[in-house]
Enzyme design. Structure first.
Site, PDB file in Angstrom:
ATOM      1  CG  HIS A  92      -1.654   1.304   1.454  1.00  0.00           C
ATOM      2  ND1 HIS A  92      -3.060   1.679   1.294  1.00  0.00           N
ATOM      3  CD2 HIS A  92      -1.189   2.445   2.017  1.00  0.00           C
ATOM      4  CE1 HIS A  92      -3.036   2.667   1.276  1.00  0.00           C
ATOM      5  NE2 HIS A  92      -2.403   3.224   2.071  1.00  0.00           N
ATOM      6  CD  GLU A  93       2.084   3.657   3.721  1.00  0.00           C
ATOM      7  OE1 GLU A  93       2.126   4.613   3.058  1.00  0.00           O
ATOM      8  OE2 GLU A  93       1.398   3.313   4.397  1.00  0.00           O
TER       9      GLU A  93
ATOM     10  CG  HIS B  76       0.505   6.371  -0.559  1.00  0.00           C
ATOM     11  ND1 HIS B  76      -0.693   6.935  -0.923  1.00  0.00           N
ATOM     12  CD2 HIS B  76       0.361   5.759   0.780  1.00  0.00           C
ATOM     13  CE1 HIS B  76      -1.608   6.450  -0.111  1.00  0.00           C
ATOM     14  NE2 HIS B  76      -1.142   5.905   1.231  1.00  0.00           N
TER      15      HIS B  76
END
Ligand SMILES: [Zn+2]
Length: 229
Positions: A103-104, A107
């Site tokens: 998920h990170e 980004h």
């Protein structure tokens, strides 16, 4: 200052709903995260190695991955091009660790691809920070000491902070979507593991929804309070 009962209700109902959703969301995040922290992925990669693989597949070898303290403190720092992962995520090989790390990395991919909600969110960070510091003095001053200008400045800053939280929603949902798509297409996870990742990331998204809803409720209350005066 007099607030009509009906007017107050609109804002309060949203605030109370947000508080309840927030409480449920936070306990669900911790519960889901802990549950899938105990389940290791078949592939056995750590969160840091998974994130490295995703970043490299997008040609983002320049982005560093570092370990930080705390739990669920994971974030992407676009100014310094660093992905910071909490210890459990960095070295853990569980479904939770890999999911959060992916998920990170999502980004960082948003940043590299110029995903517009991400860019807008970055621009709103300083305004949102300023707003959260000045908000209460301005609004309390404005409402209680009948200083209309203060009230309007406070309300505008609050509006910007609310916009920040609303823009955060597509940014968070998109990062999770990118993570799941990558993990699925690359064959990094079994379908059971992917279901776990979806649950962990879905629970995390709910905390952002609750935060946005709480701000929205406060904004409605604030506007009605100002209009009543
Ligand atoms: Zn995120």
């Amino acid at each position: 200052m007099y607030l009509g009962f009906v007017d107050m209700n609109a804002g309060f109902l949203i605030i109370i709903a947000a508080l309840i959703i927030g409480m449920i969301a936070r306990s669900k995040v911790t519960g889901t995260y802990n549950k899938f922290s105990r389940i290791n992925t078949g592939r056995g990669l750590s969160g840091a190695r998974m994130a490295r693989e995703i970043l490299d597949s997008y040609g983002l070898a320049n982005i560093d991955i570092q370990q930080i303290g705390g739990q669920l403190t994971d974030h992407y720092d676009s100014r310094n091009s660093v992905l910071r992962l909490s210890q459990g995520v960095y070295s853990g090989t569980s479904v939770s660790s890999v999911g959060v790390a992916a998920h990170e990395a999502g980004h960082a991919v948003q940043d590299a691809m110029g995903y517009s909600p991400f860019k807008l969110r970055q621009k709103l960070v300083p305004v949102a920070n300023l707003g959260s510091q000045l908000l209460f003095p301005l609004i309390i001053g404005g409402l209680f000491f009948h200083m209309t200008e203060l009230y309007y400045i406070g309300a505008s800053l609050y509006g910007a902070a609310l916009l920040f939280q609303l823009v955060t929603l597509p940014v968070e949902f998109d990062a999770s979507r990118r993570a799941v798509v990558y993990l699925e297409k690359s064959g990094s996870m079994s379908s059971d593991e992917l279901t776990g990742v979806r649950k962990v990331l879905g629970a995390a998204s709910m905390t952002y929804v609750a935060a946005a809803l709480a701000s929205l409720g406060q904004m409605v209350w604030l506007l009605l309070a100002g209009r009543r005066r």
